[in-house]
Design a protein around this motif. Structure first.
Motif, PDB file in Angstrom:
ATOM      1  N   VAL A 371       0.491  -1.415   0.145  1.00  0.00           N
ATOM      2  CA  VAL A 371      -0.327  -0.049   0.468  1.00  0.00           C
ATOM      3  C   VAL A 371       1.303   1.524  -0.187  1.00  0.00           C
ATOM      4  O   VAL A 371       0.539   2.216  -0.348  1.00  0.00           O
ATOM      5  CB  VAL A 371      -1.092  -0.196   1.005  1.00  0.00           C
ATOM      6  CG1 VAL A 371      -0.859   0.315   2.464  1.00  0.00           C
ATOM      7  CG2 VAL A 371      -2.447   0.880   0.865  1.00  0.00           C
ATOM      8  N   ASP A 372       1.994   1.238   0.161  1.00  0.00           N
ATOM      9  CA  ASP A 372       2.862   2.229   0.295  1.00  0.00           C
ATOM     10  C   ASP A 372       3.473   2.536  -1.087  1.00  0.00           C
ATOM     11  O   ASP A 372       4.157   3.713  -1.119  1.00  0.00           O
ATOM     12  CB  ASP A 372       3.899   2.037   1.604  1.00  0.00           C
ATOM     13  CG  ASP A 372       4.457   0.630   1.020  1.00  0.00           C
ATOM     14  OD1 ASP A 372       4.311   0.385   0.289  1.00  0.00           O
ATOM     15  OD2 ASP A 372       5.183   0.396   2.755  1.00  0.00           O
ATOM     16  N   TYR A 373       3.320   1.945  -2.300  1.00  0.00           N
ATOM     17  CA  TYR A 373       3.461   2.508  -3.074  1.00  0.00           C
ATOM     18  C   TYR A 373       3.514   3.579  -3.974  1.00  0.00           C
ATOM     19  O   TYR A 373       1.907   3.969  -3.296  1.00  0.00           O
ATOM     20  CB  TYR A 373       3.457   1.342  -4.594  1.00  0.00           C
ATOM     21  CG  TYR A 373       3.510   1.125  -5.701  1.00  0.00           C
ATOM     22  CD1 TYR A 373       5.238   1.275  -5.703  1.00  0.00           C
ATOM     23  CD2 TYR A 373       2.585   1.740  -6.907  1.00  0.00           C
ATOM     24  CE1 TYR A 373       5.396   1.581  -7.357  1.00  0.00           C
ATOM     25  CE2 TYR A 373       3.307   2.460  -7.718  1.00  0.00           C
ATOM     26  CZ  TYR A 373       4.604   2.053  -8.211  1.00  0.00           C
ATOM     27  OH  TYR A 373       5.294   2.202  -9.611  1.00  0.00           O
ATOM     28  N   PRO A 374       4.175   4.315  -4.692  1.00  0.00           N
ATOM     29  CA  PRO A 374       3.988   6.004  -4.044  1.00  0.00           C
ATOM     30  C   PRO A 374       2.560   6.106  -4.874  1.00  0.00           C
ATOM     31  O   PRO A 374       2.232   5.053  -5.990  1.00  0.00           O
ATOM     32  CB  PRO A 374       4.538   6.800  -5.385  1.00  0.00           C
ATOM     33  CG  PRO A 374       5.880   5.643  -4.956  1.00  0.00           C
ATOM     34  CD  PRO A 374       5.179   4.644  -4.773  1.00  0.00           C
ATOM     35  N   ASN A 375       1.225   6.438  -4.437  1.00  0.00           N
ATOM     36  CA  ASN A 375       0.172   7.390  -5.478  1.00  0.00           C
ATOM     37  C   ASN A 375      -0.811   6.069  -5.140  1.00  0.00           C
ATOM     38  O   ASN A 375      -2.033   6.337  -5.455  1.00  0.00           O
ATOM     39  CB  ASN A 375       0.287   7.776  -6.663  1.00  0.00           C
ATOM     40  CG  ASN A 375       0.755   8.478  -6.556  1.00  0.00           C
ATOM     41  OD1 ASN A 375       0.880   9.457  -5.849  1.00  0.00           O
ATOM     42  ND2 ASN A 375       1.735   9.504  -7.444  1.00  0.00           N
ATOM     43  N   LEU A 376      -0.407   5.020  -4.291  1.00  0.00           N
ATOM     44  CA  LEU A 376      -1.464   3.406  -5.231  1.00  0.00           C
ATOM     45  C   LEU A 376      -2.543   3.682  -3.577  1.00  0.00           C
ATOM     46  O   LEU A 376      -3.876   3.681  -4.273  1.00  0.00           O
ATOM     47  CB  LEU A 376      -0.601   2.457  -4.761  1.00  0.00           C
ATOM     48  CG  LEU A 376      -1.324   1.436  -4.389  1.00  0.00           C
ATOM     49  CD1 LEU A 376      -1.802   0.947  -6.046  1.00  0.00           C
ATOM     50  CD2 LEU A 376      -0.717  -0.213  -4.332  1.00  0.00           C
ATOM     51  N   GLU A 377      -2.181   4.025  -2.707  1.00  0.00           N
ATOM     52  CA  GLU A 377      -2.987   4.939  -1.790  1.00  0.00           C
ATOM     53  C   GLU A 377      -4.281   5.419  -1.967  1.00  0.00           C
ATOM     54  O   GLU A 377      -5.329   5.898  -2.573  1.00  0.00           O
ATOM     55  CB  GLU A 377      -2.531   4.457  -0.345  1.00  0.00           C
ATOM     56  CG  GLU A 377      -3.459   4.964   0.587  1.00  0.00           C
ATOM     57  CD  GLU A 377      -3.064   4.548   2.370  1.00  0.00           C
ATOM     58  OE1 GLU A 377      -2.296   4.686   2.462  1.00  0.00           O
ATOM     59  OE2 GLU A 377      -4.289   4.747   3.083  1.00  0.00           O
ATOM     60  N   THR A 378      -3.926   6.338  -2.622  1.00  0.00           N
ATOM     61  CA  THR A 378      -4.443   7.594  -3.254  1.00  0.00           C
ATOM     62  C   THR A 378      -5.090   6.837  -4.174  1.00  0.00           C
ATOM     63  O   THR A 378      -6.657   7.597  -4.123  1.00  0.00           O
ATOM     64  CB  THR A 378      -3.936   8.931  -3.620  1.00  0.00           C
ATOM     65  OG1 THR A 378      -2.747   9.477  -2.706  1.00  0.00           O
ATOM     66  CG2 THR A 378      -4.085  10.082  -3.510  1.00  0.00           C
ATOM     67  N   MET A 379      -4.965   5.953  -4.885  1.00  0.00           N
ATOM     68  CA  MET A 379      -5.731   6.223  -5.987  1.00  0.00           C
ATOM     69  C   MET A 379      -7.119   5.290  -5.763  1.00  0.00           C
ATOM     70  O   MET A 379      -8.070   5.218  -6.017  1.00  0.00           O
ATOM     71  CB  MET A 379      -5.111   5.756  -7.150  1.00  0.00           C
ATOM     72  CG  MET A 379      -5.523   5.307  -8.450  1.00  0.00           C
ATOM     73  SD  MET A 379      -4.763   4.326  -9.360  1.00  0.00           S
ATOM     74  CE  MET A 379      -6.340   3.207 -10.949  1.00  0.00           C
ATOM     75  N   LEU A 380      -6.495   4.493  -4.933  1.00  0.00           N
ATOM     76  CA  LEU A 380      -7.532   3.025  -4.422  1.00  0.00           C
ATOM     77  C   LEU A 380      -8.460   3.611  -3.867  1.00  0.00           C
ATOM     78  O   LEU A 380     -10.114   3.525  -3.246  1.00  0.00           O
ATOM     79  CB  LEU A 380      -6.950   1.988  -3.286  1.00  0.00           C
ATOM     80  CG  LEU A 380      -5.826   1.141  -4.501  1.00  0.00           C
ATOM     81  CD1 LEU A 380      -5.406  -0.007  -3.963  1.00  0.00           C
ATOM     82  CD2 LEU A 380      -7.026   0.747  -5.984  1.00  0.00           C
ATOM     83  N   LEU A 381      -8.036   5.099  -2.831  1.00  0.00           N
ATOM     84  CA  LEU A 381      -8.736   5.660  -1.260  1.00  0.00           C
ATOM     85  C   LEU A 381      -9.953   6.035  -2.153  1.00  0.00           C
ATOM     86  O   LEU A 381     -11.008   6.244  -2.125  1.00  0.00           O
ATOM     87  CB  LEU A 381      -7.843   6.357  -0.342  1.00  0.00           C
ATOM     88  CG  LEU A 381      -8.552   7.280   0.417  1.00  0.00           C
ATOM     89  CD1 LEU A 381      -9.515   5.908   1.382  1.00  0.00           C
ATOM     90  CD2 LEU A 381      -7.803   7.616   1.648  1.00  0.00           C
ATOM     91  N   TYR A 382      -9.299   6.979  -3.214  1.00  0.00           N
ATOM     92  CA  TYR A 382     -10.643   7.862  -3.773  1.00  0.00           C
ATOM     93  C   TYR A 382     -11.446   7.094  -4.240  1.00  0.00           C
ATOM     94  O   TYR A 382     -12.291   7.636  -4.805  1.00  0.00           O
ATOM     95  CB  TYR A 382      -9.818   8.111  -5.014  1.00  0.00           C
ATOM     96  CG  TYR A 382      -8.775   9.730  -4.168  1.00  0.00           C
ATOM     97  CD1 TYR A 382      -8.615  10.148  -2.868  1.00  0.00           C
ATOM     98  CD2 TYR A 382      -8.048  11.003  -4.605  1.00  0.00           C
ATOM     99  CE1 TYR A 382      -8.050  10.703  -2.007  1.00  0.00           C
ATOM    100  CE2 TYR A 382      -6.917  11.613  -3.823  1.00  0.00           C
ATOM    101  CZ  TYR A 382      -7.391  11.532  -3.219  1.00  0.00           C
ATOM    102  OH  TYR A 382      -6.597  12.359  -2.349  1.00  0.00           O
ATOM    103  N   GLY A 383     -10.894   6.089  -4.954  1.00  0.00           N
ATOM    104  CA  GLY A 383     -12.044   5.330  -5.961  1.00  0.00           C
ATOM    105  C   GLY A 383     -12.883   4.534  -4.979  1.00  0.00           C
ATOM    106  O   GLY A 383     -13.953   3.844  -5.180  1.00  0.00           O
ATOM    107  N   GLN A 384     -12.529   4.825  -3.339  1.00  0.00           N
ATOM    108  CA  GLN A 384     -13.792   4.316  -2.639  1.00  0.00           C
ATOM    109  C   GLN A 384     -14.512   5.316  -2.463  1.00  0.00           C
ATOM    110  O   GLN A 384     -15.538   4.694  -2.208  1.00  0.00           O
ATOM    111  CB  GLN A 384     -13.170   3.818  -1.785  1.00  0.00           C
ATOM    112  CG  GLN A 384     -12.681   2.341  -1.208  1.00  0.00           C
ATOM    113  CD  GLN A 384     -12.595   1.452  -0.359  1.00  0.00           C
ATOM    114  OE1 GLN A 384     -11.800   2.439   0.332  1.00  0.00           O
ATOM    115  NE2 GLN A 384     -12.698   0.457  -0.025  1.00  0.00           N
TER     116      GLN A 384
END
Ligand code: ADP
Ligand code: MG
Length: 885
Positions: A371-384
């Motif tokens: 989850v700490d891969y750059p921007n991955l959390e942002t993308m998935l969280l926003y998708g949610q």
């Protein structure tokens, strides 16, 4: 006392003993259902059974027959009179039961297509029939729904409703949740209420049910609503017209028979009764009724195949369909989306796992990403956050409640450990819902530090033009042409693999930006792409192939990317080598004439909006096609209405499209359309079969009498015999033909023309030729028997009667095939075998059972008689079996 609209949400909850986070308990529901009953409007009184029964006798010729019988009775012919009465009565009963049956199946149909409601009970969202709703239930409504009861709105996402049914005002009304303090507001001004039967035109909302059934505003004016009248189908209309002609012909011929008889010296009274009986038998007054029964039986068979017909006429039109325009997503595909790839920081990342199962990994090459891969959390969280679906577990299996596309994003986020709680630190203050015209969805959220931003996700080609920046692993950059090209290549790569693509973007917002889409959805920062798979349904490929054989073209319509659409069309074998694929933007630039020119070669329409669908339907219709068109969203309704067969989705469809459609697919499946068309063709063929049987029989009956009178012979059949034939031989087998299996080639013929007449494709010739022969062989039987023993008229009449009946019962098998009786296995239709056997049995009873002999003017026959009878009776069918005409 305060009205509902004057109360706060908390007060409403208190008053109705319900809380928004739990919903009603099963016990509460049960109690309230008992107390207040179902949530239905009482419809007008049904016609009484007696009236329905008596209606069977109001036919003019039947009345004449009854009058004639009465006279016969008064003149002392008691036996004849009573026999005729009984037969007429039995006939009436049969008509009554048939009509009842048709009515019942239509009733059942209404139940099946009854609207559903999304309700929150016992901490769980479920879909139930709207009639089960009770006061205090918490319901969700979406655009396209009819509001299922009177509700007090507690949450509104741009909710707008159209209340013209109540207020006459056709402009949509914006709804919100705050209490209004004013007194005595009209329904139209109670903007925090939703009213039963009104339409959600935009957005979505949640409300608490405050009134059900007759206790709603709609209930108060329910008595004003007109009940829907049953409109006759085209075939029923054609038959009714034909019926009028046949009545005249039958009466004229009868008069001829009677006149000839009287000239030849028969007693006037005898001839009159015989004539009236003949007229009653020969007039196919019951034909439209049997057609209705056959149609509604067919409707029941369709229900078993998961197709609900909302208009009886659709059963007929289905058989004529020459083009099916079908949505791709959900109808040709499973509508079970799984994210297979994402594009982030300029990299293609593979996502493993199948379906909605939450097991899976994000792989960059061989490397497993966290989850700490750059921007991955942002993308998935926003998708949610920009999402309307919920992941639920039932019996250890995951499934999605809501839009499958959204569901796929939730599942993807789960794969790196983000669950629904991750979004709890954010407050959603505005939602602009997804629709197929906009092809995007946005939310405005506030985080814990009161920072506001917009998240927009949607079709990449719609989103990219609105992006000014993009996100890289080291932060936000200006989006240049070069970067755009890079992203577009990524989109193409995904689409060519048949993946459905969604882009996601963000924009920080200052508080002074107005919360309206025009101000919001611009200057976005592109974050990444999702590529999700939606596998084709297994059975669709073969269904498309079968349709092609049946001369029906299948056209795919989708809002998806051209390349995705093309890839799936290829998988389904729907797109021929030289077939065209058109895009919505190309459609915009074309005139209707230009579209008409190429539409025959076009198989896929991609990136279309619901408006285009209308244009497509019209172009196909101009080319002379009978068009079936599917749809699910609110905006699809006009195209569905304009098509010849409007098809809506039972699971994912909105109420509006269902109301506009004539066919509802209970399983949303393309293959079901094919099954319905097949059934539609079969029903029509079966109707042709029994029209053919009945009319040929009638021609035979009239002709034998006419020939006998011309030759100056006695009556070959007495009135009771004629009526018996009409009741038994014409009745049962005809109904059994309505249940016949299709011929092997029904799905190998070209579709029937909708303008085809009742007697098309040689049916007229078949009726006349068989009818003449049936009349002739009956007459020959009579002459042979009568010549030998002129003193024994009853014997001759029995031979004639038996020959007529047997000729018809053999001929019924001929009616099963358009080609030759020898082409079909006679034992295939078990109902028909049963009907024929029982007719034979009844015939034997009538000629051999002594008490009935005087009533039916019969005598027992010996073996030699039977050889004569059967030999003659087989001639019409066997002869034409060889000619194949
Ligand atoms: P179809 O039903 O024919 O696949 P849609 O109108 O549903 O077409 O979707 C068109 C496009 O809109 C999709 O290709 C996708 O990019 C985007 N899209 C679909 N569903 C959503 C959603 N829930 N939120 C945002 N965008 C979506
Ligand atoms: Mg869709």
């Amino acid at each position: 006392m305060k009205k509902w609209y004057q109360l706060d949400v908390e007060q409403v909850e208190q008053k109705l003993q319900v809380t928004s986070n739990r919903g009603l308990s099963p016990k509460q529901v049960e109690e309230r259902q008992k107390k207040f009953g179902y949530n239905t409007l009482e419809t007008g009184k049904q016609a009484s059974k007696w009236i329905l029964f008596i209606k069977q006798f109001q036919d003019f010729m039947v009345l004449v027959l009854l009058a004639a019988t009465l006279i016969a009775g008064m003149l002392g012919e008691f036996v004849d009179a009573i026999a005729i009465m009984v037969i007429v009565l039995v006939n009436g009963f049969i008509g009554y039961f048939q009509e009842q049956k048709a009515e019942k199946s239509l009733e059942k149909l209404k139940e099946l297509s009854a609207p559903m409601a999304n309700v929150f009970r016992d901490k769980r969202w479920e879909k139930i029939s709207s009639r089960e709703l009770v006061v205090g239930d918490i319901v969700k409504v979406n655009s396209g729904d009819r509001i299922p009861a009177d509700i007090r709105i507690v949450k509104s996402n741009s909710l707008e409703t159209e209340e013209s049914a109540l207020t006459g005002e056709s402009l949509p009304v914006m709804k919100h949740a705050t209490a209004i303090m004013r007194d005595d507001l009209d329904a139209g001004d109670q903007v925090n209420m939703g009213f039963m039967g009104t339409l959600v035109t935009r957005g979505s909302g949640i409300g608490i049910v405050v009134g059900t059934g007759m206790n709603t505003v709609m209930g108060q004016i329910a008595s004003l609503m007109s009940s829907t009248k049953k409109v006759p189908t085209p075939l029923e209309r054609k038959l009714a017209e034909l019926g009028k002609i046949l009545i005249v012909v039958a009466i004229l011929l009868t008069i001829l028979v009677v006149g000839l008889g009287i000239i030849q010296g028969h007693p006037v009274y005898n001839m009159f009764l015989a004539g009236v009986s003949l007229a009653v038998a020969a007039i196919p007054e019951g034909l439209p009724a049997i057609v209705t029964v056959a149609l509604s039986l067919g409707v029941q068979r369709m229900i078993r195949k998961k197709a609900i017909v909302r208009k009886l006429s659709a059963v007929e039109t289905l058989g004529c369909a020459s083009v099916i325009c079908s949505d791709k997503t959900g109808t040709m595909t499973e509508n079970q989306m799984t994210v297979k790839e994402i594009y982030l920081n300029g990299e293609n990342i593979v996502v493993t796992g199948d379906g909605y199962d939450i097991e899976g990994q994000f792989l960059l090459g061989k490397k497993k990403l966290k989850v700490d891969y750059p921007n991955l959390e942002t993308m998935l969280l926003y998708g949610q956050l920009c999402n309307n679906a919920e992941l639920q577990v039932k019996k250890g299996k995951y499934f999605v409640n809501g839009d499958p596309t959204d569901g796929a994003l939730v599942v993807a986020a789960r794969k790196v450990g983000l669950n629904h709680l991750s979004g709890d630190n954010y407050k959603i203050i505005k939602e602009i819902p997804f629709d197929s015209d906009r092809k995007r969805m946005s939310v405005v959220v506030e985080d814990q530090n009161d920072r506001r931003f917009l998240i927009t996700k949607g079709a990449p080609d719609v989103l990219l033009p609105r992006c000014t920046y993009f996100l890289e692993d080291d932060g936000r950059k200006l989006l240049k042409e070069r970067n755009k090209e890079h992203i577009e290549q990524a989109i193409d790569r995904m689409a060519e693999k048949a993946l459905r693509t969604i882009a996601i973007s963000v924009r920080p917002l200052s508080k002074d930006v107005p919360l309206e889409s025009a101000f919001l959805e611009k200057d976005l920062t592109f974050i990444g792409l999702y590529g999700m798979i939606d596998p084709p349904r297994k059975e669709v490929k073969s269904a498309i192939a079968e349709c092609r054989q049946a001369g029906i073209k299948t056209v795919m319509i989708t809002g998806d990317h051209v390349k995705t659409a093309r890839a799936i069309a290829k998988q389904l074998n729907l797109l021929p080598e030289d077939g065209l694929v058109l895009e919505g933007s190309q459609l915009n630039q074309m005139t209707t004439d230009e579209l008409e020119e190429i539409i025959e070669d076009t198989y896929v329409f991609a990136r279309v909006t619901p408006e285009h669908k209308l244009k497509i339907v019209k172009a196909f219709q101009k080319k002379g096609h009978v068009v079936a068109m599917t749809g699910d969203g609110v905006n699809d309704a006009p195209a569905i209405k304009a098509s010849d067969i409007g098809i809506s989705m039972g699971i994912s469809g909105t109420d509006v499209t269902k109301e506009a459609s004539s066919l509802v697919l209970m399983d949303d499946n393309f293959a079901t359309i094919k099954a319905a068309i097949q059934e539609g063709r079969n029903i029509y063929e079966n109707i042709r079969k029994f029209i053919r049987y009945l009319l040929a029989s009638n021609v035979g009956e009239i002709l034998v009498m006419l020939f006998a009178m011309l030759l100056g012979m006695p009556l070959p059949l007495v009135p009771v015999q004629i009526l018996w034939v009409n009741l038994v031989t014409d009745g049962l087998p005809a109904m059994a033909l309505g249940l016949d299996k299709p011929e092997d080639d029904v799905m190998k013929r070209a579709p029937r023309s909708p303008n085809e007449g009742v007697f098309a494709r040689g049916l007229g010739f078949k009726i006349i030729s068989r009818g003449i022969l049936i009349g002739l062989v009956t007459l020959i039987g009579f002459i042979v028997a009568y010549q030998n023993t002129p003193e024994n008229l009853v014997y001759g009449q029995t031979i004639a009667f038996t020959t007529l009946v047997m000729a018809q019962l053999i001929h019924v098998f001929d009616c099963r095939s358009d080609n030759s009786v020898f082409d079909r296995n006679p034992f295939e239709n078990i109902y028909l075998i049963f009907a024929v056997l029982s007719s034979v049995l009844l015939l034997l009873v009538v000629i051999y059972w002594p008490p009935l002999q005087p009533i039916f003017h019969t005598v027992g026959l010996d073996l030699r008689d039977w050889m004569l009878v059967l030999g003659l009776a087989a001639i019409p069918t066997v002869l034409f079996g060889f000619t194949r005409k």
